[in-house]
Design an enzyme around this catalytic site. Structure first.
Site, PDB file in Angstrom:
ATOM      1  N   HIS A 106       0.835  -1.199   0.000  1.00 10.86           N
ATOM      2  CA  HIS A 106       0.000   0.000   0.000  1.00 10.86           C
ATOM      3  C   HIS A 106       0.877   1.259   0.000  1.00 10.86           C
ATOM      4  O   HIS A 106       1.907   1.306   0.680  1.00 10.86           O
ATOM      5  CB  HIS A 106      -0.895   0.045   1.233  1.00 10.86           C
ATOM      6  N   CYS A 152       0.434   1.899  -5.782  1.00  8.75           N
ATOM      7  CA  CYS A 152      -0.488   2.765  -6.524  1.00  8.75           C
ATOM      8  C   CYS A 152       0.037   4.192  -6.603  1.00  8.75           C
ATOM      9  O   CYS A 152       0.777   4.649  -5.732  1.00  8.75           O
ATOM     10  CB  CYS A 152      -1.857   2.774  -5.857  1.00  8.75           C
ATOM     11  N   ARG A 200       0.135   2.732 -11.585  1.00 10.95           N
ATOM     12  CA  ARG A 200       1.098   2.009 -10.780  1.00 10.95           C
ATOM     13  C   ARG A 200       2.469   2.674 -10.870  1.00 10.95           C
ATOM     14  O   ARG A 200       2.876   3.143 -11.940  1.00 10.95           O
ATOM     15  CB  ARG A 200       1.217   0.551 -11.242  1.00 10.95           C
TER      16      ARG A 200
END
Length: 262
Positions: A166, A240, A249
């Protein structure tokens, strides 16, 4: 002559209803705003706090387990060869001493699904987090872990050891990987060895469907000027971008430079 003002009760009722409607609408908006604020606090602050604490506990648990097994001379089993293992012989990143070190250390074993089995350390980012098998949100990423892409290689194997994490919320371990520069080191520790990679390239933005960035020879098909042409020992970090979105990405690639037995 004095005029007497006639007040219609129906008009008073309408004004009272409008005032109540406005007051009720205002209360509703305030309530919705407070709820949204609490959701933001939970998502941005609380999930980070919980995930980081859990990830730190898992790192300590792995270290204790490995220290307790330090006297075990056994070598972990090597996963069965796959097509990506034998697709092409990978050149050694260190033709002399590096080759000898690799021959003395077995590649990391295939881990159980969603269980932490390695530790990722990035000194420049002061980051130290567990690596687990798989990239599911509930099982891996939302715990603050970094996830290993199924089907990609394990550390120490020829090909591409690819990871996801993340960038925001749930520990956000990869929030600042855009700050990594060439030759920054990234270490992957397993029960049997420590693998050190050196950052080599960064792809600041590519499409979310650009799966070729985690192939055994990683190269972007969306932005073909980024990636590699030759077999090797690669590390791929993906997250991300831009922040707080999942539209694109961000990719960082590294190459294996050393192996050291524990």
């Amino acid at each position: 002559m004095v005029r007497v003002r006639v007040v219609r009760h129906s008009g008073l009722r309408r004004r009272a209803l409008r005032r109540r409607a406005l007051w009720g609408g205002g209360e509703l908006l305030v309530t919705v705003g407070v709820v949204l604020l609490l959701l933001v606090v939970h998502q941005v602050w609380w999930t980070n706090r919980e995930a980081r604490a859990g990830a730190e506990r898992e790192v300590r648990a792995l270290e204790r387990a490995w220290d307790g097994a330090a006297g075990d001379p056994g070598t972990p089993p090597v996963p069965a060869a796959t097509d990506t293992d034998t697709a092409a012989p990978a050149p050694s990143p260190e033709p002399s001493a590096g080759t000898r070190r690799r021959s003395a250390v077995a590649p990391a074993p295939r881990p159980d699904w969603s269980r932490a089995y390695a530790i990722l350390t990035i000194p420049r980012l002061n980051l130290r987090v567990p690596i687990a098998e798989g990239i599911s949100k509930s099982g891996v990423l939302n715990k603050g872990y970094v996830g290993h892409y199924p089907g990609t290689q394990q550390p120490g194997q020829a090909g591409n050891f690819a990871l996801a994490g993340h960038r925001n919320t749930h520990g956000e371990p990869f929030r600042y990987i855009n700050r990594l520069a060439p030759r920054d080191t990234v270490r992957v520790e397993t029960r049997s060895a420590t693998y050190t990679y050196a950052v080599d390239q960064t792809l600041a933005q590519t499409a979310a469907h650009d799966g070729s960035v985690i192939r055994p020879i990683p190269r972007s098909t969306v932005k073909p000027g980024h990636g590699y042409d030759d077999p090797g020992y690669y590390l791929t970090l993906t997250t991300c971008t831009p922040e707080y979105t999942s539209k694109y990405r961000l990719v960082v690639w590294g190459k294996l430079v050393s192996m050291r037995p524990r």
